[in-house]
Design a protein around this motif. Structure first.
Motif, PDB file in Angstrom:
ATOM      1  N   LEU A 186       0.851  -1.177   0.000  1.00  0.00           N
ATOM      2  CA  LEU A 186       0.000   0.000   0.000  1.00  0.00           C
ATOM      3  C   LEU A 186       0.892   1.234   0.000  1.00  0.00           C
ATOM      4  O   LEU A 186       1.841   1.317   0.770  1.00  0.00           O
ATOM      5  CB  LEU A 186      -0.917   0.029   1.230  1.00  0.00           C
ATOM      6  CG  LEU A 186      -2.054  -0.988   1.268  1.00  0.00           C
ATOM      7  CD1 LEU A 186      -2.830  -0.849   2.565  1.00  0.00           C
ATOM      8  CD2 LEU A 186      -2.991  -0.819   0.075  1.00  0.00           C
ATOM      9  N   THR A 187       0.592   2.201  -0.859  1.00  0.00           N
ATOM     10  CA  THR A 187       1.393   3.402  -0.914  1.00  0.00           C
ATOM     11  C   THR A 187       1.363   4.136   0.426  1.00  0.00           C
ATOM     12  O   THR A 187       0.352   4.123   1.125  1.00  0.00           O
ATOM     13  CB  THR A 187       0.890   4.356  -2.019  1.00  0.00           C
ATOM     14  OG1 THR A 187       1.631   5.576  -1.962  1.00  0.00           O
ATOM     15  CG2 THR A 187      -0.583   4.688  -1.834  1.00  0.00           C
TER      16      THR A 187
ATOM     17  N   TYR B 157      -4.848   5.383   5.654  1.00  0.00           N
ATOM     18  CA  TYR B 157      -5.805   4.295   5.471  1.00  0.00           C
ATOM     19  C   TYR B 157      -6.560   4.022   6.777  1.00  0.00           C
ATOM     20  O   TYR B 157      -6.055   4.278   7.880  1.00  0.00           O
ATOM     21  CB  TYR B 157      -5.089   3.005   5.037  1.00  0.00           C
ATOM     22  CG  TYR B 157      -4.416   3.100   3.694  1.00  0.00           C
ATOM     23  CD1 TYR B 157      -5.128   2.876   2.519  1.00  0.00           C
ATOM     24  CD2 TYR B 157      -3.061   3.417   3.588  1.00  0.00           C
ATOM     25  CE1 TYR B 157      -4.505   2.958   1.278  1.00  0.00           C
ATOM     26  CE2 TYR B 157      -2.437   3.506   2.361  1.00  0.00           C
ATOM     27  CZ  TYR B 157      -3.169   3.280   1.206  1.00  0.00           C
ATOM     28  OH  TYR B 157      -2.550   3.371  -0.015  1.00  0.00           O
TER      29      TYR B 157
ATOM     30  N   SER C 170      -8.815   4.452   1.619  1.00  0.00           N
ATOM     31  CA  SER C 170      -7.868   5.565   1.673  1.00  0.00           C
ATOM     32  C   SER C 170      -8.651   6.860   1.839  1.00  0.00           C
ATOM     33  O   SER C 170      -9.727   7.031   1.269  1.00  0.00           O
ATOM     34  CB  SER C 170      -7.009   5.615   0.408  1.00  0.00           C
ATOM     35  OG  SER C 170      -7.799   5.900  -0.730  1.00  0.00           O
TER      36      SER C 170
ATOM     37  N   LYS D  13     -10.041   0.429  -1.167  1.00  0.00           N
ATOM     38  CA  LYS D  13      -8.842   0.046  -1.903  1.00  0.00           C
ATOM     39  C   LYS D  13      -8.551  -1.452  -1.825  1.00  0.00           C
ATOM     40  O   LYS D  13      -7.912  -2.009  -2.708  1.00  0.00           O
ATOM     41  CB  LYS D  13      -7.633   0.815  -1.361  1.00  0.00           C
ATOM     42  CG  LYS D  13      -7.676   2.308  -1.624  1.00  0.00           C
ATOM     43  CD  LYS D  13      -7.604   2.616  -3.112  1.00  0.00           C
ATOM     44  CE  LYS D  13      -7.509   4.099  -3.386  1.00  0.00           C
ATOM     45  NZ  LYS D  13      -7.464   4.411  -4.824  1.00  0.00           N
TER      46      LYS D  13
END
Length: 256
Positions: A126-127, A132, A154, A218
């Motif tokens: 996950l970026t 989140y 997100s 997401k």
């Protein structure tokens, strides 16, 4: 008539009496009553003060039915995450809001003590450029995601960033915490149109001013594996897409 209705509605929503509004405008209470009954209209100086008091644009106050259509300006509304969890290296962790915690989250999402009491975890891939949060589903309105599925979202900073047809977790004043497929009509009428993937549940609308937080879905975590022989599973992606197009047609007909 729209101006009179808007003044009455905004004053009532702010829990302000006619006397209190009159004092802020330097007028007699009877003049506020005349404004709200449509027997008189405020001068430009008073209109400017009213706009400042209720944080509304002048054209919206004059021409937009705020009570019926919602606040158009709210599509630009910034909504902030006040509390996050971090690990020992100051990296953000994902806080999980379980089914039992959903009610408390409505009052505690900005409370550091409440947020620290929630389970926290990390996920790979996950970026790190966004925040989140995880929410546990409690119903079957979004099948094939079953109750108990954990949806990871997100954070969405502005309501206008909501993209029609995508799924979101919404934290709302009127409906609590909900996970739905959302269609954005804030610019047109100040509302969001919420659709369940389970066709047994009817769509509904929610006003932009009732939104506290928005999280774009997401990923999800589930211990329930799809059963290809289960004919009670809802529509395929193609069928869902067709349903969305039909809903859009219905919305356009209603608007016209």
């Amino acid at each position: 008539m729209v101006l009179a209705k808007n003044i009455r509605y905004l004053r009532s929503q702010s829990q302000m009496t006619q006397t209190e509004l009159a004092e802020k405008l330097g007028l007699q209470r009877t003049m506020i009553s005349a404004y709200e009954d449509g027997r008189s209209e405020p001068r430009l100086a008073s209109l400017n003060i009213i706009c400042q008091l209720f944080q509304v644009a002048l054209d919206e106050l004059l021409y937009h039915d705020i009570e019926q259509l919602g606040r158009k300006a709210l599509q630009e509304k910034n909504i902030k995450v006040l509390t996050i969890a971090v690990d020992g290296e100051d990296r953000e962790k994902i806080s999980m809001v379980g089914q039992k915690a959903s009610a408390g989250y409505m009052n505690g999402y900005a409370d550091p003590e409440f947020m620290e009491s929630l389970p926290q975890f990390n996920l790979p891939n996950l970026t790190q450029q966004t925040t989140y949060r995880a929410f546990e589903l409690s119903g079957d309105s979004m099948l094939p995601l079953v109750p108990g599925t954990i949806v990871i979202g997100s954070y969405v900073e502005q309501l206008r960033e909501i993209r029609s047809g995508k799924t979101y977790i919404l934290v709302t004043l009127t409906e609590g915490v909900v996970y739905k497929r959302v269609f954005n009509y804030l610019e047109e009428n100040g509302k969001l149109f919420l659709v369940s993937d389970n066709e047994l549940y009817k769509p509904f609308e929610i006003k932009g001013e009732d939104i506290l937080e928005v999280w774009e879905a997401k990923a999800f975590i589930s211990t329930d594996f799809p059963n290809p022989k289960d004919k009670t599973k809802p529509a395929t992606l193609e069928e869902i897409s067709q349903m969305i197009m039909e809903l859009k047609d219905e919305i356009r007909k209603l608007k016209s």
